[in-house]
Design a protein around this motif. Structure first.
Motif, PDB file in Angstrom:
ATOM      1  N   LYS A 136       0.812  -1.222   0.000  1.00  0.00           N
ATOM      2  CA  LYS A 136       0.000   0.000   0.000  1.00  0.00           C
ATOM      3  C   LYS A 136       0.846   1.273   0.000  1.00  0.00           C
ATOM      4  CE  LYS A 136      -3.734  -2.271  -0.227  1.00  0.00           C
ATOM      5  NZ  LYS A 136      -4.583  -2.200  -1.463  1.00  0.00           N
ATOM      6  N   LYS A 137       2.155   1.108  -0.183  1.00  0.00           N
ATOM      7  CA  LYS A 137       3.074   2.250  -0.297  1.00  0.00           C
ATOM      8  C   LYS A 137       2.886   3.241   0.854  1.00  0.00           C
ATOM      9  CE  LYS A 137       3.379   1.850  -5.328  1.00  0.00           C
ATOM     10  NZ  LYS A 137       3.214   2.517  -6.635  1.00  0.00           N
ATOM     11  N   ILE A 138       2.973   2.692   2.057  1.00  0.00           N
ATOM     12  CA  ILE A 138       2.799   3.501   3.265  1.00  0.00           C
ATOM     13  C   ILE A 138       3.939   4.524   3.381  1.00  0.00           C
ATOM     14  CG2 ILE A 138       2.675   3.452   5.786  1.00  0.00           C
ATOM     15  CD1 ILE A 138       0.218   2.234   4.342  1.00  0.00           C
ATOM     16  N   ASP A 139       3.581   5.779   3.653  1.00  0.00           N
ATOM     17  CA  ASP A 139       4.554   6.869   3.774  1.00  0.00           C
ATOM     18  C   ASP A 139       4.891   7.197   5.225  1.00  0.00           C
ATOM     19  OD1 ASP A 139       4.438   7.644   0.876  1.00  0.00           O
ATOM     20  OD2 ASP A 139       2.372   8.078   1.415  1.00  0.00           O
ATOM     21  N   LEU A 140       3.976   6.859   6.141  1.00  0.00           N
ATOM     22  CA  LEU A 140       4.129   7.235   7.545  1.00  0.00           C
ATOM     23  C   LEU A 140       3.410   6.207   8.415  1.00  0.00           C
ATOM     24  CD1 LEU A 140       5.024   9.517   9.587  1.00  0.00           C
ATOM     25  CD2 LEU A 140       2.742  10.500   9.261  1.00  0.00           C
ATOM     26  N   ILE A 141       4.017   5.888   9.560  1.00  0.00           N
ATOM     27  CA  ILE A 141       3.429   4.937  10.501  1.00  0.00           C
ATOM     28  C   ILE A 141       3.132   5.644  11.821  1.00  0.00           C
ATOM     29  CG2 ILE A 141       3.826   2.835  11.849  1.00  0.00           C
ATOM     30  CD1 ILE A 141       5.660   1.873   9.555  1.00  0.00           C
ATOM     31  N   LEU A 142       1.938   5.424  12.363  1.00  0.00           N
ATOM     32  CA  LEU A 142       1.590   5.902  13.699  1.00  0.00           C
ATOM     33  C   LEU A 142       1.542   4.680  14.608  1.00  0.00           C
ATOM     34  CD1 LEU A 142      -1.307   8.468  13.032  1.00  0.00           C
ATOM     35  CD2 LEU A 142       1.144   8.714  12.657  1.00  0.00           C
ATOM     36  N   SER A 143       2.374   4.685  15.662  1.00  0.00           N
ATOM     37  CA  SER A 143       2.526   3.483  16.471  1.00  0.00           C
ATOM     38  C   SER A 143       2.697   3.803  17.949  1.00  0.00           C
ATOM     39  CB  SER A 143       3.751   2.694  15.988  1.00  0.00           C
ATOM     40  OG  SER A 143       4.055   1.614  16.847  1.00  0.00           O
ATOM     41  N   CYS A 144       2.306   2.845  18.792  1.00  0.00           N
ATOM     42  CA  CYS A 144       2.654   2.912  20.212  1.00  0.00           C
ATOM     43  C   CYS A 144       4.159   2.711  20.348  1.00  0.00           C
ATOM     44  CB  CYS A 144       1.944   1.799  20.993  1.00  0.00           C
ATOM     45  SG  CYS A 144       0.168   2.031  21.172  1.00  0.00           S
ATOM     46  N   CYS A 145       4.693   3.009  21.523  1.00  0.00           N
ATOM     47  CA  CYS A 145       6.124   2.823  21.769  1.00  0.00           C
ATOM     48  C   CYS A 145       6.391   1.564  22.584  1.00  0.00           C
ATOM     49  CB  CYS A 145       6.697   4.051  22.467  1.00  0.00           C
ATOM     50  SG  CYS A 145       6.817   5.484  21.391  1.00  0.00           S
ATOM     51  N   GLY A 146       5.644   0.506  22.286  1.00  0.00           N
ATOM     52  CA  GLY A 146       5.858  -0.789  22.913  1.00  0.00           C
ATOM     53  C   GLY A 146       6.792  -1.647  22.084  1.00  0.00           C
ATOM     54  N   SER A 147       6.807  -2.953  22.350  1.00  0.00           N
ATOM     55  CA  SER A 147       7.739  -3.857  21.671  1.00  0.00           C
ATOM     56  C   SER A 147       7.478  -3.953  20.165  1.00  0.00           C
ATOM     57  CB  SER A 147       7.667  -5.252  22.303  1.00  0.00           C
ATOM     58  OG  SER A 147       6.347  -5.764  22.267  1.00  0.00           O
ATOM     59  N   GLY A 148       6.227  -3.685  19.739  1.00  0.00           N
ATOM     60  CA  GLY A 148       5.910  -3.725  18.307  1.00  0.00           C
ATOM     61  C   GLY A 148       6.576  -2.627  17.507  1.00  0.00           C
ATOM     62  N   LEU A 149       7.074  -1.612  18.188  1.00  0.00           N
ATOM     63  CA  LEU A 149       7.735  -0.487  17.528  1.00  0.00           C
ATOM     64  C   LEU A 149       8.952  -0.947  16.735  1.00  0.00           C
ATOM     65  CD1 LEU A 149       7.868   2.650  17.238  1.00  0.00           C
ATOM     66  CD2 LEU A 149       9.294   2.665  19.281  1.00  0.00           C
ATOM     67  N   TYR A 150       9.663  -1.969  17.252  1.00  0.00           N
ATOM     68  CA  TYR A 150      10.893  -2.416  16.597  1.00  0.00           C
ATOM     69  C   TYR A 150      10.623  -3.043  15.229  1.00  0.00           C
ATOM     70  CZ  TYR A 150      12.936  -1.395  21.071  1.00  0.00           C
ATOM     71  OH  TYR A 150      13.342  -0.735  22.199  1.00  0.00           O
ATOM     72  N   GLN A 151       9.505  -3.710  15.112  1.00  0.00           N
ATOM     73  CA  GLN A 151       9.129  -4.268  13.814  1.00  0.00           C
ATOM     74  C   GLN A 151       8.868  -3.141  12.818  1.00  0.00           C
ATOM     75  OE1 GLN A 151       5.795  -6.967  13.920  1.00  0.00           O
ATOM     76  NE2 GLN A 151       5.754  -7.228  11.702  1.00  0.00           N
ATOM     77  N   MET A 152       8.273  -2.056  13.290  1.00  0.00           N
ATOM     78  CA  MET A 152       8.003  -0.915  12.417  1.00  0.00           C
ATOM     79  C   MET A 152       9.289  -0.236  11.955  1.00  0.00           C
ATOM     80  SD  MET A 152       4.755  -0.977  12.076  1.00  0.00           S
ATOM     81  CE  MET A 152       4.926  -2.779  12.211  1.00  0.00           C
ATOM     82  N   PHE A 153      10.311  -0.217  12.816  1.00  0.00           N
ATOM     83  CA  PHE A 153      11.587   0.401  12.460  1.00  0.00           C
ATOM     84  C   PHE A 153      12.216  -0.251  11.222  1.00  0.00           C
ATOM     85  CE2 PHE A 153      12.686   1.974  17.026  1.00  0.00           C
ATOM     86  CZ  PHE A 153      11.904   3.099  16.822  1.00  0.00           C
ATOM     87  N   LEU A 154      11.965  -1.538  11.050  1.00  0.00           N
ATOM     88  CA  LEU A 154      12.588  -2.272   9.953  1.00  0.00           C
ATOM     89  C   LEU A 154      12.069  -1.861   8.572  1.00  0.00           C
ATOM     90  CD1 LEU A 154      12.639  -5.826  11.556  1.00  0.00           C
ATOM     91  CD2 LEU A 154      14.620  -4.408  11.072  1.00  0.00           C
ATOM     92  N   HIS A 155      10.945  -1.174   8.533  1.00  0.00           N
ATOM     93  CA  HIS A 155      10.339  -0.815   7.253  1.00  0.00           C
ATOM     94  C   HIS A 155      10.972   0.405   6.600  1.00  0.00           C
ATOM     95  CE1 HIS A 155       7.020  -3.695   7.214  1.00  0.00           C
ATOM     96  NE2 HIS A 155       7.026  -3.567   8.532  1.00  0.00           N
ATOM     97  N   LYS A 156      11.863   1.073   7.313  1.00  0.00           N
ATOM     98  CA  LYS A 156      12.527   2.276   6.783  1.00  0.00           C
ATOM     99  C   LYS A 156      11.497   3.319   6.357  1.00  0.00           C
ATOM    100  CE  LYS A 156      16.640  -0.278   5.373  1.00  0.00           C
ATOM    101  NZ  LYS A 156      17.542  -0.661   4.267  1.00  0.00           N
ATOM    102  N   ILE A 157      10.525   3.508   7.239  1.00  0.00           N
ATOM    103  CA  ILE A 157       9.469   4.500   7.059  1.00  0.00           C
ATOM    104  C   ILE A 157       9.399   5.302   8.356  1.00  0.00           C
ATOM    105  CG2 ILE A 157       6.969   4.842   6.771  1.00  0.00           C
ATOM    106  CD1 ILE A 157       6.944   2.163   5.240  1.00  0.00           C
ATOM    107  N   PRO A 158       9.281   6.621   8.287  1.00  0.00           N
ATOM    108  CA  PRO A 158       9.222   7.411   9.525  1.00  0.00           C
ATOM    109  C   PRO A 158       8.038   7.018  10.403  1.00  0.00           C
ATOM    110  CG  PRO A 158       8.628   8.750   7.609  1.00  0.00           C
ATOM    111  CD  PRO A 158       9.183   7.469   7.082  1.00  0.00           C
ATOM    112  N   VAL A 159       8.266   7.044  11.709  1.00  0.00           N
ATOM    113  CA  VAL A 159       7.258   6.639  12.681  1.00  0.00           C
ATOM    114  C   VAL A 159       6.933   7.789  13.632  1.00  0.00           C
ATOM    115  CG1 VAL A 159       6.716   5.089  14.597  1.00  0.00           C
ATOM    116  CG2 VAL A 159       8.007   4.226  12.628  1.00  0.00           C
TER     117      VAL A 159
END
Length: 325
Positions: free
Chosen positions: A230-253
Motif C-alpha cells: 500500500k506504499k505507506i509513507d508514515l506509521i503511527l505506532s505505540c512505543c511498545g515492543s511492536g515499535l521495533y518491527q516498524m523500524f525495519l520498514h525504513k518509514i518514519p514513525v
C-alpha cells in the motif's frame, strides 16, 4: 523444559504475550516450551489461548495461588518472566527453585532484580539504574537483543522516500488500550488511513469507522505485506515492543505513549530522533511539520535500534547456559 510466565488482556494489551511467543519460536528449535498464563476473565483468556494455539504452544492457566505453588517446586527447568508488573516474590521463588530464571524487562520499575539473566532490548537499557541481587547476572541489553516476529525481514522495503505523505498506517497493539484507532480515524481525514484488524477486540473498536471513505481496513496476518503493497509513507505506532518491527520498514514513525511502561522509549527515542513523538492534541501539527530531512533522519536513527538476529542472539546465550549445566 523452558517455561514462559506471561499475561495479556484488554487493559494490559497483548504485547508481552506476543514478545514471549516470538522468543519462544526461536528457543523451541532446541527446547521444549510451555506457557504459564495468569488466569483472567473469559475474554482475556480466549484471546491469549487463540494466539498460543495458532503458534502450536502448550500452555496452562493458573491463578495467583497456583502460580506460587508452581514456583515453589524444586526443579531443573528454565523460567522466563515477561509481564507488565511482576511480583518480587515470584522472582525470589524462581531464583531459588529453578535451574535458571530469566526476566524480560523494559522500564526498571522493580525495587531489585533477582534473576540469572535479564533481557532489555531497549537502547536506553544501560542508562537505567538497576539493582541486582545476583552479582553474576547476565545482562542482555540493547538492540543486539531485539525480539521480533519470525517473519523474514530482508529487503522488507526498498521503496524510495516520497516528499509527500499520502498513506498512513496505524498500529496500536492487539487491544488498542487508548482507543487511538477511533480517535485518530475521526480526527485525520485528509490522508488515506490503513488499519489491520488483528482480532475481535479491534474489530469491535473500529466498527464505527467503517462509514469513513478515507479509511481502509484489512484482516491479514502479514502486516509487513500491507505496509509494502500500500506504499505507506508514515506509521503511527505505540512505543511498545511492536515499535521495533516498524523500524525495519525504513518509514518514519510518529510514536505515541500508550502505557506508562512506554515512557522511557517515548522520551529516549524521541530525543535521539528515531521516532517523531506526538499525541492526539498535536498530531495534525506534527504531520504538517514533517519534511524530507525529518524523514531521512528518523529512518537513519531507527535502524540503529533494531537487530533482525536478536532472537537468535538471545537463544544462543540461553542454550549455552543450559548446556553448561
Amino acid at each position: 523444559m523452558i517455561y514462559f510466565l506471561t499475561e495479556s488482556g484488554v487493559k494490559t494489551g497483548l504485547g508481552h504475550l506476543y514478545r514471549s511467543v516470538n522468543l519462544s519460536n526461536e528457543l523451541k528449535k532446541k527446547n521444549k516450551i510451555k506457557f504459564i498464563l495468569y488466569k483472567k476473565n473469559k475474554r482475556d483468556n480466549d484471546n491469549a489461548i487463540k494466539i498460543l494455539k495458532r503458534n502450536k504452544i502448550d500452555f496452562q492457566l493458573l491463578n495467583n495461588e497456583k502460580i506460587v505453588s508452581f514456583l515453589r517446586l524444586k526443579n531443573k527447568n528454565i523460567i522466563i518472566f515477561d509481564v507488565p508488573k511482576i511480583n518480587l516474590k515470584y522472582l525470589d521463588l524462581a531464583k531459588k527453585n529453578f535451574f535458571k530464571s530469566i526476566i524480560v524487562d523494559d522500564e526498571n520499575n522493580l525495587k531489585y532484580y533477582n534473576t540469572d539473566i535479564i533481557i532489555n532490548q531497549n537502547s536506553y537499557a544501560n542508562k537505567l539504574k538497576y539493582r541486582f541481587k545476583n552479582k553474576n547476572i547476565i545482562k542482555l541489553f540493547g538492540a543486539r537483543y531485539t525480539i521480533l516476529p519470525k517473519e523474514k525481514f530482508s529487503n522488507i522495503n526498498s521503496r524510495k522516500l516520497d516528499n509527500k505523505i499520502k498513506n498512513i498506517f496505524l498500529i496500536f497493539g492487539g487491544t488498542d488500550v487508548k482507543n487511538f484507532y477511533q480517535k485518530i480515524g475521526k480526527k485525520i481525514k485528509n490522508f488515506k488511513l490503513h488499519i489491520n484488524i488483528s482480532n475481535k477486540i479491534i474489530s469491535h473498536k473500529v466498527r464505527k469507522l467503517r462509514q469513513y471513505k478515507h479509511i481502509q481496513f484489512y484482516n491479514s496476518k502479514n502486516v509487513n505485506q500491507i505496509i509494502k503493497n500500500k506504499k505507506i509513507d508514515l506509521i503511527l505506532s505505540c512505543c511498545g515492543s511492536g515499535l521495533y518491527q516498524m523500524f525495519l520498514h525504513k518509514i518514519p514513525v510518529i510514536g505515541f505513549m500508550c502505557a506508562e511502561n512506554q515512557k522511557n522509549a517515548y522520551k529516549y527515542y524521541g530525543k535521539v530522533g528515531a521516532i517523531i513523538p506526538s499525541n492526539l492534541v498535536n498530531l495534525k501539527k506534527t504531520i504538517k511539520k514533517i519534511n524530507f530531512k525529518t524523514k531521512t533522519q528518523c529512518i537513519k536513527e531507527a535502524q540503529k535500534l533494531v537487530n533482525i538476529k536478536g532472537n537468535s542472539n538471545i537463544s544462543k546465550i540461553i542454550n549455552r547456559e543450559i548446556n553448561e549445566y
